[in-house]
Design a protein around this motif. Structure first.
Motif, PDB file in Angstrom:
ATOM      1  N   ASN A  83      52.359  79.143  49.086  1.00 49.67           N
ATOM      2  CA  ASN A  83      52.383  80.400  49.850  1.00 49.67           C
ATOM      3  C   ASN A  83      51.917  80.258  51.285  1.00 49.67           C
ATOM      4  O   ASN A  83      51.150  81.096  51.781  1.00 49.67           O
ATOM      5  CB  ASN A  83      51.527  81.463  49.156  1.00 49.67           C
ATOM      6  CG  ASN A  83      52.234  82.016  47.958  1.00 49.67           C
ATOM      7  OD1 ASN A  83      53.429  82.308  48.030  1.00 49.67           O
ATOM      8  ND2 ASN A  83      51.519  82.104  46.844  1.00 49.67           N
ATOM      9  N   VAL A  84      52.339  79.180  51.940  1.00 51.53           N
ATOM     10  CA  VAL A  84      52.051  79.026  53.366  1.00 51.53           C
ATOM     11  C   VAL A  84      53.360  78.737  54.099  1.00 51.53           C
ATOM     12  O   VAL A  84      54.379  78.418  53.480  1.00 51.53           O
ATOM     13  CB  VAL A  84      51.029  77.898  53.656  1.00 51.53           C
ATOM     14  CG1 VAL A  84      49.681  78.200  53.035  1.00 51.53           C
ATOM     15  CG2 VAL A  84      51.548  76.536  53.197  1.00 51.53           C
ATOM     16  N   THR A  85      53.297  78.860  55.427  1.00 53.38           N
ATOM     17  CA  THR A  85      54.491  78.630  56.235  1.00 53.38           C
ATOM     18  C   THR A  85      54.314  77.378  57.068  1.00 53.38           C
ATOM     19  O   THR A  85      53.265  77.192  57.693  1.00 53.38           O
ATOM     20  CB  THR A  85      54.694  79.832  57.195  1.00 53.38           C
ATOM     21  OG1 THR A  85      54.776  81.014  56.395  1.00 53.38           O
ATOM     22  CG2 THR A  85      55.949  79.685  58.013  1.00 53.38           C
ATOM     23  N   ILE A  86      55.326  76.515  57.074  1.00 54.09           N
ATOM     24  CA  ILE A  86      55.342  75.385  58.007  1.00 54.09           C
ATOM     25  C   ILE A  86      56.729  75.317  58.637  1.00 54.09           C
ATOM     26  O   ILE A  86      57.697  75.823  58.059  1.00 54.09           O
ATOM     27  CB  ILE A  86      55.021  74.031  57.321  1.00 54.09           C
ATOM     28  CG1 ILE A  86      56.047  73.694  56.232  1.00 54.09           C
ATOM     29  CG2 ILE A  86      53.605  73.998  56.753  1.00 54.09           C
ATOM     30  CD1 ILE A  86      55.926  72.262  55.699  1.00 54.09           C
ATOM     31  N   THR A  87      56.804  74.698  59.805  1.00 53.12           N
ATOM     32  CA  THR A  87      58.100  74.480  60.446  1.00 53.12           C
ATOM     33  C   THR A  87      58.409  72.999  60.364  1.00 53.12           C
ATOM     34  O   THR A  87      57.581  72.175  60.773  1.00 53.12           O
ATOM     35  CB  THR A  87      58.032  74.896  61.937  1.00 53.12           C
ATOM     36  OG1 THR A  87      57.669  76.274  61.987  1.00 53.12           O
ATOM     37  CG2 THR A  87      59.356  74.676  62.634  1.00 53.12           C
ATOM     38  N   THR A  88      59.559  72.644  59.806  1.00 55.92           N
ATOM     39  CA  THR A  88      59.904  71.231  59.696  1.00 55.92           C
ATOM     40  C   THR A  88      60.941  70.854  60.753  1.00 55.92           C
ATOM     41  O   THR A  88      61.846  71.641  61.052  1.00 55.92           O
ATOM     42  CB  THR A  88      60.456  70.894  58.302  1.00 55.92           C
ATOM     43  OG1 THR A  88      61.565  71.737  58.027  1.00 55.92           O
ATOM     44  CG2 THR A  88      59.399  71.085  57.220  1.00 55.92           C
ATOM     45  N   LEU A  89      60.756  69.666  61.322  1.00 58.34           N
ATOM     46  CA  LEU A  89      61.677  69.190  62.348  1.00 58.34           C
ATOM     47  C   LEU A  89      62.095  67.763  62.031  1.00 58.34           C
ATOM     48  O   LEU A  89      61.236  66.864  62.006  1.00 58.34           O
ATOM     49  CB  LEU A  89      60.988  69.179  63.720  1.00 58.34           C
ATOM     50  CG  LEU A  89      60.868  70.456  64.507  1.00 58.34           C
ATOM     51  CD1 LEU A  89      60.208  70.161  65.853  1.00 58.34           C
ATOM     52  CD2 LEU A  89      62.250  71.079  64.730  1.00 58.34           C
ATOM     53  N   SER A  90      63.355  67.562  61.809  1.00 57.60           N
ATOM     54  CA  SER A  90      63.872  66.223  61.555  1.00 57.60           C
ATOM     55  C   SER A  90      63.883  65.455  62.888  1.00 57.60           C
ATOM     56  O   SER A  90      64.579  65.832  63.822  1.00 57.60           O
ATOM     57  CB  SER A  90      65.282  66.376  60.992  1.00 57.60           C
ATOM     58  OG  SER A  90      65.886  65.136  60.960  1.00 57.60           O
ATOM     59  N   THR A  91      63.054  64.422  62.974  1.00 56.04           N
ATOM     60  CA  THR A  91      62.812  63.752  64.266  1.00 56.04           C
ATOM     61  C   THR A  91      62.676  62.255  64.075  1.00 56.04           C
ATOM     62  O   THR A  91      61.984  61.813  63.151  1.00 56.04           O
ATOM     63  CB  THR A  91      61.459  64.236  64.862  1.00 56.04           C
ATOM     64  OG1 THR A  91      61.391  65.654  64.780  1.00 56.04           O
ATOM     65  CG2 THR A  91      61.275  63.807  66.298  1.00 56.04           C
ATOM     66  N   ASP A  92      63.293  61.472  64.948  1.00 57.26           N
ATOM     67  CA  ASP A  92      63.030  60.035  64.983  1.00 57.26           C
ATOM     68  C   ASP A  92      61.883  59.804  65.968  1.00 57.26           C
ATOM     69  O   ASP A  92      62.060  59.857  67.179  1.00 57.26           O
ATOM     70  CB  ASP A  92      64.278  59.272  65.431  1.00 57.26           C
ATOM     71  CG  ASP A  92      64.019  57.774  65.481  1.00 57.26           C
ATOM     72  OD1 ASP A  92      62.859  57.357  65.240  1.00 57.26           O
ATOM     73  OD2 ASP A  92      64.962  57.022  65.761  1.00 57.26           O
ATOM     74  N   LEU A  93      60.709  59.567  65.436  1.00 60.17           N
ATOM     75  CA  LEU A  93      59.505  59.477  66.279  1.00 60.17           C
ATOM     76  C   LEU A  93      59.394  58.141  67.013  1.00 60.17           C
ATOM     77  O   LEU A  93      58.499  57.958  67.831  1.00 60.17           O
ATOM     78  CB  LEU A  93      58.262  59.732  65.434  1.00 60.17           C
ATOM     79  CG  LEU A  93      58.083  61.206  65.045  1.00 60.17           C
ATOM     80  CD1 LEU A  93      57.208  61.354  63.812  1.00 60.17           C
ATOM     81  CD2 LEU A  93      57.480  62.001  66.201  1.00 60.17           C
ATOM     82  N   ASP A  94      60.323  57.229  66.740  1.00 60.67           N
ATOM     83  CA  ASP A  94      60.330  55.985  67.530  1.00 60.67           C
ATOM     84  C   ASP A  94      60.885  56.248  68.923  1.00 60.67           C
ATOM     85  O   ASP A  94      60.682  55.460  69.839  1.00 60.67           O
ATOM     86  CB  ASP A  94      61.221  54.923  66.859  1.00 60.67           C
ATOM     87  CG  ASP A  94      60.575  54.361  65.611  1.00 60.67           C
ATOM     88  OD1 ASP A  94      59.415  54.704  65.347  1.00 60.67           O
ATOM     89  OD2 ASP A  94      61.246  53.587  64.908  1.00 60.67           O
ATOM     90  N   ASN A  95      61.633  57.332  69.041  1.00 64.23           N
ATOM     91  CA  ASN A  95      62.300  57.610  70.321  1.00 64.23           C
ATOM     92  C   ASN A  95      62.090  59.053  70.730  1.00 64.23           C
ATOM     93  O   ASN A  95      63.031  59.747  71.094  1.00 64.23           O
ATOM     94  CB  ASN A  95      63.813  57.345  70.180  1.00 64.23           C
ATOM     95  CG  ASN A  95      64.079  55.899  69.847  1.00 64.23           C
ATOM     96  OD1 ASN A  95      63.732  55.020  70.620  1.00 64.23           O
ATOM     97  ND2 ASN A  95      64.648  55.652  68.672  1.00 64.23           N
TER      98      ASN A  95
END
Ligand SMILES: C[S@@+](CC[C@H](N)C(=O)[O-])C[C@H]1O[C@@H](n2cnc3c(N)ncnc32)[C@H](O)[C@@H]1O
Length: 186
Positions: A83-95
């Protein structure tokens, strides 16, 4: 990060069970006294979301970044379950570069991309808190990890020496070996 690496992580996460569990990492949970301010939080390489969801449960507005969309879907599922909210972001953190002065809290657990050290310093707001924990060079004794995937002794201390170090440890207890840091941007 190559497409092959992304595939590797998606394959690892495929399936209903949570391979890293649903509970937050001990270093985070046992230092919740540094998590009282609330605000915006970034979970770097968030995986299935165990730490993101914990931070959200303490009132943070959490952004969870990871290269694996399968992991991020599971993170969303865990957030719904708790019962919490998060925002997910598909990201390549190498770049990736991170926005300047954006976050009150940055979490990075079990992930090492040295190019991000500067981005983490940049994205923390003044007074913001960094939790960083990942495998250390001692882990090479217990695994087939490559040297570039693990921290040198004192590496986190040196990398974030312009922050105020609040807590630091290096643990070498077979079969685990890791370093953990909590630091505050001045
Ligand atoms: C060992 S897991 C740690 C997950 C999480 N931080 C935790 O402790 O539960 C490492 C994570 O890094 C992610 N990852 C690997 N390379 C990445 C990249 N280039 N960009 C973003 N995420 C990446 C993987 O998908 C995986 O979720």
């Amino acid at each position: 990060m190559s497409f092959k690496d992304k595939e590797k992580w998606d394959t690892k996460y495929d399936g209903d069970s949570y391979i890293t569990g649903k509970e937050p990492c001990e270093w985070l949970k046992s230092h919740a006294e540094f998590l009282i301010k609330g605000g915006k939080a970034l979970d770097i390489a968030a995986g299935e979301g165990r730490n993101s969801v914990f931070a959200a449960s303490l009132g943070y507005e959490v952004v969870s970044m990871d290269i694996s969309e399968i992991a991020l879907k599971k993170a969303q599922r865990l957030a719904n379950e708790k019962n919490v909210t998060i925002t997910t972001l598909s990201t390549d953190l190498d770049n990736s570069s991170l926005p300047e002065n954006e976050y009150d809290l940055v979490l990075c657990f079990n992930f090492l991309e040295r190019k991000l050290f500067q981005e983490i310093r940049k994205t923390l707001k003044s007074g913001g808190i960094l939790f960083y924990e990942t495998f250390s060079v001692d882990y090479l004794k217990y695994s087939s990890f490559k040297k570039e995937w693990v921290l040198e002794h004192n590496e986190l201390l040196k990398a974030f020496n312009d922050l105020r170090i609040l807590r630091y440890q290096e643990v070498d207890e077979e079969p685990k070996a890791f370093a953990s840091l909590i630091a505050q941007k001045l």
